[in-house]
Design a protein around this motif. Structure first.
Motif, PDB file in Angstrom:
ATOM      1  N   ALA A  96       0.829  -1.208   0.000  1.00 59.00           N
ATOM      2  CA  ALA A  96       0.000   0.000   0.000  1.00 59.00           C
ATOM      3  C   ALA A  96       0.860   1.253   0.000  1.00 59.00           C
ATOM      4  O   ALA A  96       0.489   2.268  -0.603  1.00 59.00           O
ATOM      5  CB  ALA A  96      -0.920  -0.008   1.221  1.00 59.00           C
ATOM      6  N   VAL A  97       2.006   1.200   0.685  1.00 62.92           N
ATOM      7  CA  VAL A  97       2.921   2.347   0.686  1.00 62.92           C
ATOM      8  C   VAL A  97       3.422   2.598  -0.733  1.00 62.92           C
ATOM      9  O   VAL A  97       3.437   3.732  -1.223  1.00 62.92           O
ATOM     10  CB  VAL A  97       4.109   2.112   1.636  1.00 62.92           C
ATOM     11  N   PHE A  98       3.817   1.520  -1.404  1.00 57.86           N
ATOM     12  CA  PHE A  98       4.274   1.648  -2.785  1.00 57.86           C
ATOM     13  C   PHE A  98       3.168   2.200  -3.668  1.00 57.86           C
ATOM     14  O   PHE A  98       3.394   3.110  -4.479  1.00 57.86           O
ATOM     15  CB  PHE A  98       4.737   0.290  -3.318  1.00 57.86           C
ATOM     16  N   ALA A  99       1.951   1.651  -3.540  1.00 55.57           N
ATOM     17  CA  ALA A  99       0.843   2.077  -4.391  1.00 55.57           C
ATOM     18  C   ALA A  99       0.536   3.558  -4.190  1.00 55.57           C
ATOM     19  O   ALA A  99       0.240   4.282  -5.150  1.00 55.57           O
ATOM     20  CB  ALA A  99      -0.393   1.237  -4.101  1.00 55.57           C
ATOM     21  N   PHE A 100       0.624   4.023  -2.943  1.00 55.24           N
ATOM     22  CA  PHE A 100       0.333   5.426  -2.666  1.00 55.24           C
ATOM     23  C   PHE A 100       1.360   6.344  -3.312  1.00 55.24           C
ATOM     24  O   PHE A 100       1.012   7.325  -3.991  1.00 55.24           O
ATOM     25  CB  PHE A 100       0.306   5.662  -1.152  1.00 55.24           C
ATOM     26  N   THR A 101       2.633   6.039  -3.122  1.00 57.20           N
ATOM     27  CA  THR A 101       3.676   6.911  -3.683  1.00 57.20           C
ATOM     28  C   THR A 101       3.696   6.833  -5.202  1.00 57.20           C
ATOM     29  O   THR A 101       3.912   7.837  -5.888  1.00 57.20           O
ATOM     30  CB  THR A 101       5.057   6.537  -3.118  1.00 57.20           C
ATOM     31  N   GLU A 102       3.442   5.650  -5.757  1.00 57.45           N
ATOM     32  CA  GLU A 102       3.424   5.502  -7.208  1.00 57.45           C
ATOM     33  C   GLU A 102       2.209   6.206  -7.804  1.00 57.45           C
ATOM     34  O   GLU A 102       2.295   6.850  -8.857  1.00 57.45           O
ATOM     35  CB  GLU A 102       3.412   4.013  -7.583  1.00 57.45           C
ATOM     36  N   GLY A 103       1.068   6.111  -7.125  1.00 62.80           N
ATOM     37  CA  GLY A 103      -0.122   6.805  -7.589  1.00 62.80           C
ATOM     38  C   GLY A 103       0.071   8.308  -7.588  1.00 62.80           C
ATOM     39  O   GLY A 103      -0.366   9.013  -8.504  1.00 62.80           O
ATOM     40  N   ASN A 104       0.723   8.812  -6.548  1.00 62.01           N
ATOM     41  CA  ASN A 104       0.994  10.248  -6.493  1.00 62.01           C
ATOM     42  C   ASN A 104       1.927  10.677  -7.615  1.00 62.01           C
ATOM     43  O   ASN A 104       1.781  11.756  -8.196  1.00 62.01           O
ATOM     44  CB  ASN A 104       1.594  10.614  -5.135  1.00 62.01           C
ATOM     45  N   LYS A 105       2.869   9.827  -7.944  1.00 59.99           N
ATOM     46  CA  LYS A 105       3.844  10.126  -9.002  1.00 59.99           C
ATOM     47  C   LYS A 105       3.164  10.333 -10.352  1.00 59.99           C
ATOM     48  O   LYS A 105       3.523  11.249 -11.115  1.00 59.99           O
ATOM     49  CB  LYS A 105       4.855   8.978  -9.086  1.00 59.99           C
ATOM     50  N   TYR A 106       2.162   9.510 -10.640  1.00 56.67           N
ATOM     51  CA  TYR A 106       1.544   9.551 -11.960  1.00 56.67           C
ATOM     52  C   TYR A 106       0.205  10.290 -12.014  1.00 56.67           C
ATOM     53  O   TYR A 106      -0.124  10.893 -13.041  1.00 56.67           O
ATOM     54  CB  TYR A 106       1.322   8.128 -12.475  1.00 56.67           C
ATOM     55  N   PHE A 107      -0.595  10.220 -10.956  1.00 61.03           N
ATOM     56  CA  PHE A 107      -1.995  10.645 -11.042  1.00 61.03           C
ATOM     57  C   PHE A 107      -2.355  11.803 -10.125  1.00 61.03           C
ATOM     58  O   PHE A 107      -3.526  11.975  -9.788  1.00 61.03           O
ATOM     59  CB  PHE A 107      -2.904   9.442 -10.750  1.00 61.03           C
ATOM     60  N   SER A 108      -1.381  12.591  -9.750  1.00 62.11           N
ATOM     61  CA  SER A 108      -1.652  13.733  -8.875  1.00 62.11           C
ATOM     62  C   SER A 108      -0.850  14.939  -9.329  1.00 62.11           C
ATOM     63  O   SER A 108       0.265  14.801  -9.844  1.00 62.11           O
ATOM     64  CB  SER A 108      -1.303  13.386  -7.421  1.00 62.11           C
ATOM     65  N   THR A 109      -1.419  16.112  -9.122  1.00 66.72           N
ATOM     66  CA  THR A 109      -0.701  17.348  -9.445  1.00 66.72           C
ATOM     67  C   THR A 109       0.090  17.859  -8.252  1.00 66.72           C
ATOM     68  O   THR A 109       0.912  18.761  -8.392  1.00 66.72           O
ATOM     69  CB  THR A 109      -1.688  18.443  -9.885  1.00 66.72           C
ATOM     70  N   VAL A 110      -0.171  17.298  -7.079  1.00 69.66           N
ATOM     71  CA  VAL A 110       0.533  17.710  -5.860  1.00 69.66           C
ATOM     72  C   VAL A 110       1.597  16.661  -5.550  1.00 69.66           C
ATOM     73  O   VAL A 110       1.269  15.531  -5.186  1.00 69.66           O
ATOM     74  CB  VAL A 110      -0.438  17.850  -4.672  1.00 69.66           C
ATOM     75  N   LYS A 111       2.838  17.011  -5.717  1.00 63.17           N
ATOM     76  CA  LYS A 111       3.916  16.059  -5.513  1.00 63.17           C
ATOM     77  C   LYS A 111       4.297  15.989  -4.028  1.00 63.17           C
ATOM     78  O   LYS A 111       4.345  17.002  -3.332  1.00 63.17           O
ATOM     79  CB  LYS A 111       5.129  16.441  -6.350  1.00 63.17           C
ATOM     80  N   LEU A 112       4.568  14.791  -3.584  1.00 62.47           N
ATOM     81  CA  LEU A 112       4.875  14.564  -2.174  1.00 62.47           C
ATOM     82  C   LEU A 112       6.303  14.986  -1.838  1.00 62.47           C
ATOM     83  O   LEU A 112       7.241  14.644  -2.557  1.00 62.47           O
ATOM     84  CB  LEU A 112       4.699  13.083  -1.825  1.00 62.47           C
ATOM     85  N   SER A 113       6.456  15.690  -0.735  1.00 64.82           N
ATOM     86  CA  SER A 113       7.784  15.977  -0.199  1.00 64.82           C
ATOM     87  C   SER A 113       8.227  14.785   0.637  1.00 64.82           C
ATOM     88  O   SER A 113       7.427  13.882   0.930  1.00 64.82           O
ATOM     89  CB  SER A 113       7.748  17.232   0.670  1.00 64.82           C
ATOM     90  N   GLY A 152      -4.952  13.469 -13.223  1.00 68.08           N
ATOM     91  CA  GLY A 152      -4.574  14.288 -12.076  1.00 68.08           C
ATOM     92  C   GLY A 152      -5.243  15.649 -12.057  1.00 68.08           C
ATOM     93  O   GLY A 152      -5.383  16.259 -10.990  1.00 68.08           O
ATOM     94  N   ARG A 153      -5.654  16.142 -13.215  1.00 66.12           N
ATOM     95  CA  ARG A 153      -6.316  17.437 -13.290  1.00 66.12           C
ATOM     96  C   ARG A 153      -7.834  17.324 -13.386  1.00 66.12           C
ATOM     97  O   ARG A 153      -8.542  18.314 -13.160  1.00 66.12           O
ATOM     98  CB  ARG A 153      -5.764  18.227 -14.490  1.00 66.12           C
ATOM     99  N   THR A 154      -8.326  16.136 -13.701  1.00 66.20           N
ATOM    100  CA  THR A 154      -9.762  15.927 -13.821  1.00 66.20           C
ATOM    101  C   THR A 154     -10.405  15.515 -12.501  1.00 66.20           C
ATOM    102  O   THR A 154     -11.435  16.071 -12.088  1.00 66.20           O
ATOM    103  CB  THR A 154     -10.067  14.862 -14.887  1.00 66.20           C
ATOM    104  N   VAL A 155      -9.803  14.548 -11.830  1.00 66.86           N
ATOM    105  CA  VAL A 155     -10.408  14.007 -10.614  1.00 66.86           C
ATOM    106  C   VAL A 155     -10.649  15.071  -9.543  1.00 66.86           C
ATOM    107  O   VAL A 155     -11.728  15.097  -8.929  1.00 66.86           O
ATOM    108  CB  VAL A 155      -9.557  12.838 -10.061  1.00 66.86           C
ATOM    109  N   PRO A 156      -9.709  15.981  -9.266  1.00 72.72           N
ATOM    110  CA  PRO A 156      -9.947  16.966  -8.200  1.00 72.72           C
ATOM    111  C   PRO A 156     -11.150  17.882  -8.436  1.00 72.72           C
ATOM    112  O   PRO A 156     -11.688  18.439  -7.471  1.00 72.72           O
ATOM    113  CB  PRO A 156      -8.646  17.772  -8.174  1.00 72.72           C
ATOM    114  N   VAL A 157     -11.576  18.053  -9.690  1.00 76.69           N
ATOM    115  CA  VAL A 157     -12.703  18.950  -9.947  1.00 76.69           C
ATOM    116  C   VAL A 157     -14.025  18.197 -10.066  1.00 76.69           C
ATOM    117  O   VAL A 157     -15.075  18.817 -10.272  1.00 76.69           O
ATOM    118  CB  VAL A 157     -12.457  19.782 -11.232  1.00 76.69           C
TER     119      VAL A 157
END
Length: 304
Positions: free
Chosen positions: A128-145, A266-271
Motif C-alpha cells: 500500500a505504501v508503494f501504491a500510494f507513492t506511485e499513484g501520487n507520481k503519476y496521477f496527482s498534481t501535488v507532488k509529495l515531499s 490528475g487534473r480531472t479528478v480533483p474537480v
C-alpha cells in the motif's frame, strides 16, 4: 488520525501499541477513498502475488480467477472500511485475520505456507505504501515531499498496528522503508503462475455470476477497454525489475502515454463532485463527519 504515532518498539516484551481507527485530518482519510486508488491497486496486488507464501495461499484459496469483479469489489470495500469504518474498522481487521487464520497451503515443492505468517501478512500492507507513492507520481498534481512521505508512512504504521502486524516487520521510517522495499522486490519476490494468471485475468474481465448468460457477450464487449486500461496501468506502475522478472514489455512510448493519461486524470479528478471523486463508503463517511461537525457547532452555540 491527528495524533502522533508512537515510535516502533521491536522488543517482543513491550506492550502492544494501541489500535485505533482513522479520522479526518489524516492523509489516508483524504487519499485512500479517491477513485484513483484503483489505478495502482493492480500493481499492489501483483506485488503480493509474487511473494511466495501469498502466491501459494492465493493460488489455492482466492476467487480472483473465477470471480475477478466480485473479488475486486469486495477488496476495495474492505480497504474503505479500514480507513472510513470508525470503530468497525478494527472489527474489519479482526474479521480478515480470522478469515485468513485457516488459509494455509502447501506448494508444489512441499513447502508449507500460512497466510498469517508475519512477513507475508505485513507485505500486503507494505504494498500500500508503494501504491500510494506511485499513484501520487503519476496521477496527482501535488507532488509529495519527503516529509509528506514520512507522515503517510507513520499512518501506515498505525494501520499495521490495527492489523496486528509484528513490529519486527515494520521499518522505523519511510527513509528506512525505501531500501528495505527495494531489497524485497529484488531479492524476495519471484515470478509465479499466480502473477501470470492475474495479468491474464485483468485483461478480460469475466462477467459477474449474477449476469445472465445471454448478456455476457455484451459485458465482455463493454469491459474490453476497461481491461486494456487496467492491464496498462498495472504494468506501467509496477517496478521495472518486476516487469523484467515477469517478462513484461514496457516501452518509452508506453511510459509517455501513461504520463499523459496521468496528467489528464490528475487534473480531472480533483474537480469532480465529491460523490463521484470518492468511493461510496468513503464519500458517506466524509459527509457524515461534516454533519457531525455542523451539529457540534450548533450545540456549542446554543443559548445557555
Amino acid at each position: 488520525m491527528t495524533a502522533a504515532v508512537a515510535p516502533i518498539d521491536h522488543d517482543s516484551r513491550a506492550p502492544r501499541p494501541e489500535r485505533r481507527p482513522f479520522a479526518p485530518g489524516s492523509q489516508m482519510w483524504e487519499q485512500t477513498g479517491l477513485i484513483t486508488f484503483s489505478l495502482t491497486a493492480g500493481s499492489a496486488f501483483l506485488l503480493q502475488t509474487m511473494e511466495p507464501t501469498i502466491a501459494a495461499v492465493v493460488d489455492e484459496h482466492s476467487t480472483f480467477r473465477t470471480d475477478p469483479a466480485g473479488r475486486a469489489f469486495r477488496s476495495i470495500a474492505s480497504v474503505m472500511m479500514w480507513i472510513y469504518g470508525g470503530d468497525e474498522a478494527l472489527a474489519e481487521a479482526d474479521r480478515l485475520r480470522a478469515m485468513h487464520a485457516s488459509l494455509n497451503s502447501v506448494d508444489a515443492h512441499g513447502n508449507k505456507h500460512q497466510a498469517l505468517s508475519s512477513g507475508p501478512w505485513a507485505w500486503v500492507l507494505h504494498t500500500a505504501v508503494f501504491a500510494f507513492t506511485e499513484g501520487n507520481k503519476y496521477f496527482s498534481t501535488v507532488k509529495l515531499s519527503e516529509a509528506d512521505k514520512e507522515a503517510y508512512y507513520r499512518e501506515v504504521v498505525q494501520l499495521m498496528r490495527n492489523f496486528s502486524v509484528a513490529p519486527k516487520e515494520i521499518p522505523a521510517t519511510f527513509a528506512e522503508w525505501e531500501p528495505w522495499f527495494r531489497d524485497q522486490v529484488e531479492n524476495h519476490l519471484v515470478a509465479t503462475n499466480v502473477a501470470d494468471d492475474y495479468l491474464r485475468v485483468i485483461q478480460k474481465i469475466a462477467p459477474p455470476k449474477q449476469i445472465p448468460a445471454p448478456l455476457r457477450p455484451l459485458w465482455r464487449t463493454a469491459t474490453k477497454p476497461v481491461g486494456r486500461l487496467q492491464y496498462f496501468f498495472t504494468v506501467g506502475t509496477t517496478p521495472e525489475i518486476i516487469r523484467e522478472k515477469l517478462g513484461l514489455t514496457w516501452t518509452s512510448s508506453d511510459e509517455r502515454t501513461l504520463r499523459a493519461l496521468g496528467w489528464v486524470i490528475g487534473r480531472t479528478v480533483p474537480v469532480l463532485p465529491e460523490r463521484v471523486r470518492y468511493f461510496p463508503i468513503a464519500y458517506e463517511a466524509r459527509r457524515l463527519e461534516r454533519d457531525r461537525a455542523r451539529l457540534r457547532k450548533i450545540i456549542d452555540l446554543r443559548p445557555m
